[in-house]
Scaffold this active site. Structure first.
Site, PDB file in Angstrom:
ATOM      1  N   CYS A 391       1.026  -1.455   0.310  1.00 13.06           N
ATOM      2  CA  CYS A 391       0.099   0.229   0.365  1.00 13.06           C
ATOM      3  C   CYS A 391       0.422   1.411  -0.092  1.00 13.06           C
ATOM      4  O   CYS A 391       1.415   1.493  -1.226  1.00 13.06           O
ATOM      5  CB  CYS A 391      -0.760  -0.396   1.411  1.00 13.06           C
ATOM      6  SG  CYS A 391      -2.258   1.156   0.541  1.00 13.06           S
ATOM      7  N   HIS A 522      -3.600  -4.937   0.064  1.00 15.98           N
ATOM      8  CA  HIS A 522      -3.281  -5.559   1.207  1.00 15.98           C
ATOM      9  C   HIS A 522      -2.625  -7.150   0.938  1.00 15.98           C
ATOM     10  O   HIS A 522      -3.897  -7.888   1.862  1.00 15.98           O
ATOM     11  CB  HIS A 522      -3.875  -4.907   2.506  1.00 15.98           C
ATOM     12  CG  HIS A 522      -3.631  -3.578   3.234  1.00 15.98           C
ATOM     13  ND1 HIS A 522      -2.187  -3.081   3.597  1.00 15.98           N
ATOM     14  CD2 HIS A 522      -4.335  -2.536   3.015  1.00 15.98           C
ATOM     15  CE1 HIS A 522      -2.641  -1.833   3.937  1.00 15.98           C
ATOM     16  NE2 HIS A 522      -3.967  -1.274   3.049  1.00 15.98           N
ATOM     17  N   GLU A 524      -1.510  -9.091   2.695  1.00 20.39           N
ATOM     18  CA  GLU A 524      -1.727  -9.652   4.512  1.00 20.39           C
ATOM     19  C   GLU A 524      -2.805  -9.925   4.376  1.00 20.39           C
ATOM     20  O   GLU A 524      -3.364 -11.095   5.631  1.00 20.39           O
ATOM     21  CB  GLU A 524      -0.741  -8.864   5.361  1.00 20.39           C
ATOM     22  CG  GLU A 524      -1.461  -7.416   5.069  1.00 20.39           C
ATOM     23  CD  GLU A 524      -1.616  -6.572   4.854  1.00 20.39           C
ATOM     24  OE1 GLU A 524      -0.904  -6.798   2.749  1.00 20.39           O
ATOM     25  OE2 GLU A 524      -1.250  -5.071   4.616  1.00 20.39           O
TER      26      GLU A 524
END
Ligand code: GLN
Length: 566
Positions: A391, A522, A524
């Protein structure tokens, strides 16, 4: 066997921070492993309508769902442990419940009645819990009530749970996750605070069915019996939950105490399968334990001056995503956190990053420390060290490229300098409008969006498919006015929104740099223990390669030195 829906409420005793989230996730996991469909629900007692406006260094990471709802980091734990995608019905705060009830009242939704906390707030809580159960088509809901027994803030939720237990006899159970201290002056585990918590819970009309005993060590039989007798629970419902090395061991530890079957029995259910539903999980845990060789990863960011404790919470999903991909490659990640301000003020030199196998710049907001991050990215790009930007980490990578490769010296993002001439990162018009109206709560691009991948790139190879869906949380984007300049200048946009307006992944060709990649989203948030994220795995593999190469170079240099000295 009963066909009715079951509810398990998880409540905290004695103090906060004892791991209710991990306990709830693990309970969900072991029930799943017995063949049940389980939906976890998180209740946060604060008045924020969602977690989006909270500072991550104080409250922990803001976890974003596919829908875009900004939630507590525990939702991330549930998704990771149980390998599910959760929805809006699975999360509520006091703020969201009160807001709904008050708005309904303003719209005459209560037909002229006096609207009160009881029964209207508690009724709304129950309605939401039933809706979450229905929407998920689950057999069992595991509902974590935030806070601790004795707080004022969570009383409405405990009261709603109590009423649910009365209305659904035999289908609702309560688990108290309590803390048993071992004071160093005594060296002995004390049960009194837990006994008091249970009395307090009793005073609300709730009797816990299970006590999970969180403590530095395992609880012995004598103390189990003491808690059982003094708190009116069967001894086998007092479960040991000692501190352990990895949170991923918790479901296996619970199963050592046969918690899954005991829970099912008390809900009048029996296991739906004889297959060991934790087989894959055990494999993952073994991989974790077998991972000895370290991968040294530097994380460069701006929120890092608040101490380790807070840090690991603010970037929880990033840390876990790195772990999953590392463990499946039998590597143990060691993260070193660099405060980018230290690179700016000369306290540290960016060349320190040369000692690492890879560098991550995670998400962030605002101006401070940004120039230091850009210095770090320049060093990493030029030294060909594997780089993953998340990001803000992608936006700053694009700015660095514009300044130092394309020669646009004043390239910037409007987040830092809205008046800069060359805003290579800029706010999109629809978000601009929201900000002008001071609507910060809703001014971000949030949740899951598709992207189309370009063949022949690192991203395409990693995902192995053309279309991906990833979660976002940001206001700014690569400015479309600069797209062609970047592409002509050698930067590859390997992931692009279907309408081709938004650049979702940027990378350098592998003949220029072995792994230099940033994502506007993102990744993750979608990494799971049993489903590691392809981009994190590609990053880990590139670090392993890089490490081998550096080792070969070191050996060759040593050989040359020896040859020279002969
Ligand atoms: N501050 C940047 C933006 O809002 C990046 C946000 C992030 O890293 N999550 O676009």
């Amino acid at each position: 066997m009963s066909k009715k829906h079951k509810y398990i409420f998880v409540i905290g005793g004695v103090m906060s921070g004892v791991g209710k989230g991990i306990a709830s996730s693990s309970i969900g996991k072991i029930l799943q492993a017995k063949g049940f469909k389980v939906n976890p629900v998180k209740i946060d007692p604060y008045l924020n309508v969602d977690a989006g406006t909270m500072n991550p260094t104080e409250h922990g990471e803001v976890f974003v769902l596919d829908s875009g709802l900004e939630t507590d980091q525990d939702m991330g734990n549930y998704e990771r442990f149980m390998n599910v995608n959760l929805g809006n019905a699975d999360y509520m705060t006091s703020g969201s419940v009160y807001k709904y009830v008050i708005e309904k009242e303003r719209n005459l939704g209560y037909g002229g009645k006096c609207v009160e906390a009881i029964p209207h707030i508690t009724g709304e809580i129950r309605r939401r819990l039933e809706e979450a159960a229905k929407k998920s088509l689950s057999d069992i809901s595991v509902i974590e009530i935030g806070g601790t027994v004795g707080d004022y803030q969570n009383i409405m939720f405990i009261e709603a749970a109590r009423v649910m237990a009365i209305k659904n006899p035999g289908d609702v159970i309560f688990i108290l996750v309590s803390y048993l201290p071992v004071p160093s002056s005594l060296g002995e585990m004390k049960t009194k605070p837990t006994q008091n918590s249970i009395r307090m819970l009793n005073s609300y009309g709730v009797q816990p069915n299970f006590i999970l005993c969180r403590s530095p060590r395992s609880i012995d039989q004598k103390r189990k019996e003491k808690i059982a007798i003094s708190c009116s629970v069967p001894t086998e419902h007092v479960i040991s939950a000692p501190d352990i090395e990895s949170i991923y061991d918790v479901p296996l530890n619970f199963e050592k105490e046969k918690l899954g079957n005991i829970l099912l029995k008390s809900l009048n259910l029996s296991p739906k399968t004889r297959v060991d539903g934790l087989r894959e999980w055990k494999k993952f845990v073994q991989k974790n334990k077998a991972s000895k060789e370290e991968l040294n990863i530097a994380v460069v960011g701006k929120y890092f001056d608040t101490g380790d404790f807070v840090l690991s919470d603010a970037y929880l999903s990033v840390i876990e995503a790195v772990k999953f991909s590392s463990f499946w490659n039998t590597r143990k990640p060691k993260l070193t956190w660099f405060n980018s301000k230290d690179f700016e003020n000369g306290k540290a030199d960016v060349s320190v990053l040369g000692n690492f196998d890879g560098v991550i710049v995670p998400g962030g907001f605002g101006q401070s420390g940004i120039e230091g991050i850009i210095m770090a990215i320049k060093y990493v790009r030029e030294s060909k060290i594997p780089y993953l930007g998340l990001c803000y980490g992608m936006q700053l990578m694009v700015i660095e490229y514009a300044r130092n490769v394309l020669g646009i010296k004043d390239a910037n993002t409007s987040e830092i300098d809205p008046n800069a001439k060359n805003l290579v990162i800029d706010i999109m018009p629809e978000q601009k409008k929201k900000l002008e109206n001071n609507d910060y709560g809703g001014s971000m691009r949030l949740g899951s969006y598709p992207a189309i991948l370009l063949k022949g790139t690192i991203a395409y190879r990693a995902y192995g498919k053309k279309e991906i869906h990833e979660r976002h949380r940001h206001r700014y984007e690569v400015n479309p006015e600069f797209h062609t300049r970047f592409i002509d200048g050698g930067l590859v946009f390997s992931g692009i929104s279907p309408d081709k307006r938004l650049m979702e992944i940027a990378e350098l060709p592998t003949n220029v740099h072995p792994f230099f990649l940033g994502t506007q989203f993102h990744p993750e948030f979608k990494a799971r223990p049993l489903n590691p994220h392809p981009l994190f795995s590609a990053f880990v593999e590139s670090m392993i390669e890089y490490r081998k190469k550096m080792h070969r170079v070191a050996v060759r240099t040593a050989e040359l030195l020896i040859e020279g000295s002969v």
